[in-house]
Design an enzyme around this catalytic site. Sequence first.
Site, mmCIF file in Angstrom:
data_model
loop_
_atom_site.group_PDB
_atom_site.id
_atom_site.type_symbol
_atom_site.label_atom_id
_atom_site.label_comp_id
_atom_site.label_asym_id
_atom_site.label_seq_id
_atom_site.Cartn_x
_atom_site.Cartn_y
_atom_site.Cartn_z
ATOM 1 N N GLY A 147 0.835 -1.193 0.000
ATOM 2 C CA GLY A 147 0.000 0.000 0.000
ATOM 3 C C GLY A 147 0.875 1.249 0.000
ATOM 4 N N HIS A 148 1.874 1.225 -0.864
ATOM 5 C CA HIS A 148 2.780 2.368 -0.975
ATOM 6 C C HIS A 148 3.634 2.220 -2.235
ATOM 7 C CE1 HIS A 148 5.958 -0.327 0.358
ATOM 8 N NE2 HIS A 148 5.205 -0.665 1.399
#
Length: 146
Positions: free
Chosen positions: A52-53
């Site tokens: 998630g990055h």
Amino acid sequence: MSRLIDIKRLKAPVITDPRGNLSFLESHRHIPFEFKRIYYLYDVPGGAQRGGHAHLNLRQFIIAISGSFDIVLDDGFERKRVHLNRSHTGLLLPNMIWRELDNFSSGSVCMVLASEYYEEHDYIRDYRQFVNLARNTNPQQDTQIA
Ligand code: TYD
């Protein structure tokens, strides 16, 4: 900046042996950068999501050393889901690729070879910020994200 087409699938050498197979990865010979750090995800509970990055500079090689998981890859224009389930084959990710990992099988291990030491300033953890950055540095592209 990076696009999904820049992500390469890379197979490590495999020394097959009736006693069990052996694979290895060497900086520059197999992985096209010097890896300064190795980290791994394990004991991931069912249904959990990791990642998630994106990273501003970091390059990584991501492999399912054991078991399997999915990795969702996004370059700010398009995204795709890849299933990793081989101990000898992983993905080479350039910088500026958003990734989400999920669908971990029981007992799976995700191992990552990283080109740099851990540095929180290298992370982009906000998806909108990532898309803006990716699109502003690829101004000729205007594909819509699915
Ligand atoms: P993070 O990279 O967000 O995990 P993932 O992307 O796998 O879900 O890291 C989670 C936490 O671990 C965060 O507090 C930073 C820390 N961390 C380190 O200290 N060193 C490392 O090499 C990594 C990858 C994370």
